[in-house]
Design a protein around this motif. Structure first.
Motif, PDB file in Angstrom:
ATOM      1  N   GLY A 165      12.948  -9.812 -26.726  1.00 49.34           N
ATOM      2  CA  GLY A 165      13.299  -9.000 -27.886  1.00 49.34           C
ATOM      3  C   GLY A 165      13.255  -7.511 -27.629  1.00 49.34           C
ATOM      4  N   ASP A 187      19.902 -11.023 -26.560  1.00 51.24           N
ATOM      5  CA  ASP A 187      20.076 -10.359 -27.853  1.00 51.24           C
ATOM      6  C   ASP A 187      21.026  -9.176 -27.736  1.00 51.24           C
ATOM      7  N   ASP A 221      21.537  -6.059 -29.859  1.00 52.18           N
ATOM      8  CA  ASP A 221      21.199  -5.112 -30.929  1.00 52.18           C
ATOM      9  C   ASP A 221      22.100  -3.878 -30.871  1.00 52.18           C
ATOM     10  N   VAL A 256      21.639 -11.422 -32.583  1.00 55.33           N
ATOM     11  CA  VAL A 256      20.525 -11.803 -31.709  1.00 55.33           C
ATOM     12  C   VAL A 256      20.628 -13.254 -31.252  1.00 55.33           C
ATOM     13  N   ASN A 273      22.785 -13.997 -29.148  1.00 57.97           N
ATOM     14  CA  ASN A 273      23.407 -13.724 -27.841  1.00 57.97           C
ATOM     15  C   ASN A 273      24.929 -13.667 -27.896  1.00 57.97           C
ATOM     16  N   ARG A 299      21.419 -16.646 -36.540  1.00 58.06           N
ATOM     17  CA  ARG A 299      20.445 -15.581 -36.312  1.00 58.06           C
ATOM     18  C   ARG A 299      20.917 -14.305 -37.003  1.00 58.06           C
TER      19      ARG A 299
END
Length: 202
Positions: free
Chosen positions: A107, A62, A64, A39, A41, A21
């Motif tokens: 998300g 996720d 970020d 993202v 995890n 990802r």
């Protein structure tokens, strides 16, 4: 889905790390290692010289948010809504603090803002529309201020104030008193804010 290391002078690729990802977190460099979320995890500790993964930590969602190291403690957060304080050498956990925001769409929930170190305090925004002041040693919430909506932008701390910017449901840039948490002023603009404010020359 790739993390790249280039020679700063020639642009030649030294190594790449392939993942399934994408990386949205910015990397933190500390003691010859890189720390970065993804993202998928997974939060990774990477040997900066070789690109080999030293350890991983399951963030449950996720990641970020960008990590930061202070006084030998690594702070990292994710859309799971938890702030983690980790040992940067081993990935062992000092504490885990639940800051909520679990009910957002996939998300966009939990924590996408990046932690800011302010002495023994840590500041962080959340999906719930809150700005938190946290005792980063004890892992305890000291104060909670409302931003009114999802706050992905990283807080900005100055000598006297903390600035936080929220998204479209309450498209406001807020200025809080750093010591008391009192709202000093706010500025509204259509569409909301996703980028981090900058303070330059007063």
């Amino acid at each position: 889905g790739k993390f790249y290391c280039w020679d700063a002078f020639t642009g030649k690729t030294i190594w790449t790390l392939k993942t399934q990802r994408m990386f949205k977190s910015s990397a933190c460099f500390y003691d010859e290692r890189l720390y970065v979320g993804n993202v998928d995890n997974k939060f990774r500790c990477i040997d900066a010289r070789t690109g080999k993964v030293v350890w991983t930590f399951d963030m449950r969602s996720d990641c970020d948010s960008s990590p930061v190291v202070a006084d030998g403690i690594l702070y990292a957060a994710s859309e799971s809504g938890f702030l983690h304080a980790l040992d940067p050498r081993t990935g062992g956990r000092h504490f885990k603090l639940d800051l909520g925001g679990h009910k957002g769409p996939g998300g966009s929930q939990g924590i996408e803002s990046s932690p800011v170190i302010d002495g023994d305090d840590l500041w962080l925004g959340t999906y719930d529309g809150n700005l938190y002041r946290i005792d980063r040693i004890q892992g305890k919430v000291l104060a909670k201020m409302s931003t009114g909506d999802d706050t992905d932008a990283t807080p900005v701390v100055t000598d006297d104030y903390v600035f936080a910017a929220a998204e479209q449901k309450n498209p406001v840039l807020s200025c809080f008193d750093r010591k008391t948490g009192t709202l000093k002023w706010s500025f509204e603009d259509r569409g909301g804010f996703w980028s981090t404010p900058a303070v330059v020359g007063g």
